[in-house]
Design an enzyme around this catalytic site. Structure first.
Site, mmCIF file in Angstrom:
data_model
loop_
_atom_site.group_PDB
_atom_site.id
_atom_site.type_symbol
_atom_site.label_atom_id
_atom_site.label_comp_id
_atom_site.label_asym_id
_atom_site.label_seq_id
_atom_site.Cartn_x
_atom_site.Cartn_y
_atom_site.Cartn_z
ATOM 1 N N ARG A 88 -30.236 73.365 -77.944
ATOM 2 C CA ARG A 88 -31.343 72.658 -78.626
ATOM 3 C C ARG A 88 -32.550 72.443 -77.703
ATOM 4 O O ARG A 88 -33.214 71.415 -77.741
ATOM 5 C CB ARG A 88 -30.887 71.295 -79.174
ATOM 6 C CG ARG A 88 -29.753 71.370 -80.146
ATOM 7 C CD ARG A 88 -30.120 72.110 -81.435
ATOM 8 N NE ARG A 88 -28.958 72.192 -82.286
ATOM 9 C CZ ARG A 88 -28.113 73.245 -82.294
ATOM 10 N NH1 ARG A 88 -28.329 74.294 -81.531
ATOM 11 N NH2 ARG A 88 -27.084 73.254 -83.098
ATOM 12 N N SER A 138 -29.210 66.563 -88.175
ATOM 13 C CA SER A 138 -28.313 65.903 -87.229
ATOM 14 C C SER A 138 -29.119 64.914 -86.377
ATOM 15 O O SER A 138 -30.123 65.286 -85.781
ATOM 16 C CB SER A 138 -27.704 67.015 -86.383
ATOM 17 O OG SER A 138 -26.807 66.478 -85.501
ATOM 18 N N GLU A 209 -31.666 63.812 -81.535
ATOM 19 C CA GLU A 209 -32.197 65.170 -81.750
ATOM 20 C C GLU A 209 -33.460 65.059 -82.596
ATOM 21 O O GLU A 209 -34.397 65.821 -82.442
ATOM 22 C CB GLU A 209 -31.142 66.023 -82.468
ATOM 23 C CG GLU A 209 -31.583 67.452 -82.699
ATOM 24 C CD GLU A 209 -30.483 68.335 -83.289
ATOM 25 O OE1 GLU A 209 -29.298 68.159 -82.948
ATOM 26 O OE2 GLU A 209 -30.827 69.209 -84.094
#
Ligand SMILES: Cc1cc2nc3c(=O)[nH]c(=O)nc-3n(C[C@H](O)[C@H](O)[C@H](O)COP(=O)(O)OP(=O)(O)OC[C@H]3O[C@@H](n4cnc5c(N)ncnc54)[C@H](O)[C@@H]3O)c2cc1C
Length: 217
Positions: A88, A138, A209
């Site tokens: 990520r 998420s 995130e």
């Protein structure tokens, strides 16, 4: 910026193209390798920036180069080996310009096989993610490869916990969904409750995130 251009096994895509347009384009061209992102919301630019991934694949694995408009207004081509793709993350996240496009290297495949892979991935996504309610995806980054945030939150009994209109998803505890009228404060309060409980129980500090641009009083 939604141009899509194929040249053999390569596809060049401008950053504003949706991930799903890219995937459907690849199906039409008989190109395989990117089906794992089927159903991922957002644009190619956003997905490249965060090295979006799903079901064992990451977008950075398929990118060969990224076109980048740097902070001085110059377009540069960054080889994917220098793009710092990791979980990520990429160098573009902390840079001061914008991603304007990316080139993908894929493989020739059978259209029927590509299509059934896409259907399989979409079915998994519908089964695992609470797509029936609005969410920002998420909420937390996985702090280490063997630490599963969703199942940890579930084990701590926080599934279905509600603050105002925001709720820890019953389907996937790593998501906070809007059950109606949720405001930023509701979501951030839930985020804090989860972070404290997880830290108390495991010693692990969770980072988000999702991006919090500004906290509204
Ligand atoms: C229901 C749901 C499911 C999801 N599932 C997954 C999943 O399975 N795997 C996964 O990895 N992610 C998942 N996500 C997160 C998703 O990948 C991101 O929301 C999406 O990729 C971000 O792209 P975007 O175009 O929407 O960017 P935005 O949300 O608009 O922006 C995100 C950030 O990227 C920046 N940005 C956007 N475009 C550019 C650009 N061209 N150049 C520079 N900066 C840019 C923005 O400024 C912002 O800081 C999910 C999200 C949702 C809502």
């Amino acid at each position: 910026m939604n141009l899509l251009r194929s040249d053999g096994d390569k596809v060049f895509v401008q950053a504003g193209t949706s991930i799903n347009s890219l995937i459907w384009h690849c199906l039409a061209e008989g190109l395989t390798g990117i089906e794992f992102l089927t159903g991922l919301p957002g644009s190619v630019g956003g997905a490249v920036l965060m090295n979006a991934g799903a079901f064992g694949g990451e977008i950075g694995d398929r990118v060969t180069r990224v076109s980048y408009l740097d902070g001085r207004g110059k377009v540069i081509d960054v080889d994917s080996r220098n793009a710092g793709f990791s979980y990520r993350n990429s160098i573009f996240k902390s840079a001061d310009g914008i991603v304007v496009g990316a080139e993908f290297l894929l493989k020739r495949g059978e259209r029927s096989e590509i299509e059934s892979k896409m259907k399989e991935i979409l079915a998994k996504r519908i089964q695992k993610q609470p797509l029936e309610y609005p969410s920002a995806g998420s909420v937390f980054v996985r702090p280490k490869s063997d630490f599963y945030v969703g199942s940890t939150i579930e084990r701590l009994g926080l599934k279905s916990l509600r603050v105002g209109g925001a709720e820890v998803s019953e389907k996937h505890a790593g998501f906070i969904v809007n059950r109606g009228g949720a405001c930023q404060k509701d979501i951030l309060t839930l985020v804090e409750i989860i972070r404290k409980k997880v830290e108390g129980a495991t010693g692990v500090i969770l980072n988000t995130e999702i991006e919090i641009w500004k906290e509204v009083e």
